[in-house]
Design an enzyme around this catalytic site. Sequence first.
Site, PDB file in Angstrom:
ATOM      1  N   GLN A 144      29.918 115.640 -58.615  1.00 26.10           N
ATOM      2  CA  GLN A 144      30.298 114.745 -59.712  1.00 26.10           C
ATOM      3  C   GLN A 144      29.114 114.284 -60.544  1.00 26.10           C
ATOM      4  O   GLN A 144      28.085 113.885 -59.982  1.00 26.10           O
ATOM      5  CB  GLN A 144      30.918 113.490 -59.092  1.00 26.10           C
ATOM      6  N   HIS A 178      26.895 104.523 -61.967  1.00 25.63           N
ATOM      7  CA  HIS A 178      27.470 103.179 -61.971  1.00 25.63           C
ATOM      8  C   HIS A 178      26.554 102.257 -62.751  1.00 25.63           C
ATOM      9  O   HIS A 178      25.342 102.301 -62.565  1.00 25.63           O
ATOM     10  CB  HIS A 178      27.686 102.689 -60.541  1.00 25.63           C
ATOM     11  N   CYS A 197      30.485 105.622 -55.087  1.00 21.29           N
ATOM     12  CA  CYS A 197      30.361 104.213 -55.489  1.00 21.29           C
ATOM     13  C   CYS A 197      29.771 103.313 -54.399  1.00 21.29           C
ATOM     14  O   CYS A 197      28.817 102.581 -54.662  1.00 21.29           O
ATOM     15  CB  CYS A 197      31.701 103.640 -55.962  1.00 21.29           C
ATOM     16  N   HIS A 228      32.264 102.421 -63.712  1.00 15.36           N
ATOM     17  CA  HIS A 228      32.213 103.740 -63.069  1.00 15.36           C
ATOM     18  C   HIS A 228      32.376 104.761 -64.186  1.00 15.36           C
ATOM     19  O   HIS A 228      33.287 104.619 -65.011  1.00 15.36           O
ATOM     20  CB  HIS A 228      33.377 103.941 -62.098  1.00 15.36           C
ATOM     21  N   ARG A 269      37.221 115.555 -50.958  1.00 15.35           N
ATOM     22  CA  ARG A 269      38.516 114.868 -50.918  1.00 15.35           C
ATOM     23  C   ARG A 269      39.581 115.841 -50.423  1.00 15.35           C
ATOM     24  O   ARG A 269      39.570 117.014 -50.793  1.00 15.35           O
ATOM     25  CB  ARG A 269      38.900 114.354 -52.306  1.00 15.35           C
ATOM     26  N   ASP A 286      28.044 111.566 -61.704  1.00 16.61           N
ATOM     27  CA  ASP A 286      28.425 110.176 -61.453  1.00 16.61           C
ATOM     28  C   ASP A 286      27.355 109.196 -61.903  1.00 16.61           C
ATOM     29  O   ASP A 286      26.181 109.542 -61.971  1.00 16.61           O
ATOM     30  CB  ASP A 286      28.666 110.004 -59.947  1.00 16.61           C
ATOM     31  N   LYS A 293      41.383 101.503 -66.472  1.00 17.71           N
ATOM     32  CA  LYS A 293      40.600 102.734 -66.508  1.00 17.71           C
ATOM     33  C   LYS A 293      40.999 103.594 -67.697  1.00 17.71           C
ATOM     34  O   LYS A 293      42.122 103.531 -68.175  1.00 17.71           O
ATOM     35  CB  LYS A 293      40.762 103.523 -65.205  1.00 17.71           C
TER      36      LYS A 293
HETATM   37 ZN   LIG Z   1      32.486 104.929 -58.833  1.00 19.54          ZN
END
Ligand SMILES: [Zn+2]
Length: 618
Positions: free
Chosen positions: A341, A345, A294, A475, A323, A343, A429
Amino acid sequence: MTASLEAMRHSCAHVMAASIQELWPGSKFGVGPTIGNGFYYDVLFPEHIGVEDLGNIERLMRKKKRQQLPIERIVLPVEKAIEIMEGAGQDFKVELLELLRDKGSTAVVDATGDRNISDADSGGETEVSFYKVGDFLDLCRGPHVARSSDIGHFRLTTVAGAYWRGDEKRPQLQRIYGLCYPTVEELEAEVERLEEVKRRDHRRLGRELDIFHLSPEVGAGLPLWLPNGTVLRDELEFLAKEHERRASYQRVSTPHITNEQLYFQSGHLPYYKEDMYSPISIGDANYYLKPMNCPHHHHIYLSRPRSYRELPLRLAEYGQVYRYEDSGALSGIIRTRGFMQNDAHIYCRLDQAKVEFTNVMRMHADYYRIFGIEDFYMRLALPDLDKLEKYVDEPEKWMAALDVIQESMDDSGLPYQEAKGDAAFYGPKIDFIIKSAIGTEYAISTNQLDFLATERFGLTYRGEDAKDYPVYVIHRAPLGSHERFIAFLLEHYKGAFPVWLAPVQVVVIPVSEKFTSYAAQVYDRLMSSPVRNGSLGFRVELDATSDRMQKKVRNALVRKIPLVLVVGGAEEAAESVALRTRSGADLGQVGLSEFIDVLRAAVEQRDDTPFQQHFGGE
Ligand SMILES: [Zn+2]
Ligand SMILES: [Zn+2]
């Protein structure tokens, strides 16, 4: 679990313990609770035992069952109980009794998962109950069935290591698991289900099908992707790129390590520090492995001033993140220390957020249709809305974001649940939960509507009136991570991937050496046939080894290769192939060109049904 089922399973555990004491005098007993399909008991044996010993224990349990021994309740003063257990050398029971006497609380004890202990709420216990089966006396709250003949139908399944009270500094005991059901049919059904769970285990299939490898030399939780697994990753990325491109996402790329300054800005430091690895120092600055993409995407947003005309701006990346996971939490590739990921945004105005969020949900549904995932739901995490102001700084913004999310969940028409607690402070979320064929639930992706990033990062856009306004960030990661999603897919398909996803789609086998050159021609045609906008050809292998034809076919089936083409004289003369599927079905001779056209349709549509409709089989 009903009370009677609970009592039956718990009594079964006692009968097992009684049998163990008879077979291995000097065994020391820990705790033995019931679980969803039976029970377990933690025992320190005088010698190490293995699964080969379970049959002996079972035999003695059956004997005790036939003897119809009464199960008697005995109440004793706690001091007397301690004396008896000390005399019997039952150190773990003494420890539990002392806890009961001193703290009187089961809370301390319950933390170990023990449910054998009486349920006092305050003060020290003065009396405790025991249950006696034959000669075996065990500290226990009960209740129990009346006789050893009432313990139902059971089977001991596994032996595993378990530290006393879950503490790795304490002695390691052996935990024996048993199944226990009122009827033989229920017991057998559970045995069959557990077999199927084993057959679908992603670690086993990952090894058998050469998908990934975990090596202690590389490090725990850091999978190596083998060539077959890399095909799966590439296909998933290709799928995501196609869908994201159609939905007007733009792709970006960001580095794996990052100056700590960025994480102070994002708030990861200090709030998320325990999920991050120790920094690397370069020059006079500290750099961290990135735990999320992010902040990097936010800085791409910030790379120049943004006008209202650019919104919504959708930035997508397959981003590798790291992580910290406790070594005990690592599990195959479901939970790893590094993962990739799916991912993105989405930067938008509040009034655009609902449509954007709904489209993200629909994208999930599109993917699930492709993979044949029918059992799924969304879970919305909610805080205690009456005390919201205690929980977040800006309750009005939080509620506005919640409205957007709830409306888009309704618009999406997809099933959802609302769950209290577990809400994030930066905004509401939604988790997508998908269920595999054996009922495992995978929390596969998390979606958030974030109104705090705008302040932390100064994310704004220039409006038509030349003023600056805050930006909302969505996200999203519909396919989650490669690691977890491929673990799911292995279990879901049992390794038998649809043609578009299969690491090897076709294997060509000559009936004898004489036809190797025709087999090679077939192989070349498949290799060079354009698939999906002129990308590489089909993933095909030619088996020109000296094995017999039948053995080659069997090998292909074991590897779960969807299509096997056997070629000999008849096929060569007709420019055709003899088609078999991995289910073993022999679909006879088909023209090579026809085969290629139908195969291409199945791959491009990511759906095997056109193929099945045309040629039959499954
Ligand atoms: Zn994010
Ligand atoms: Zn008990």
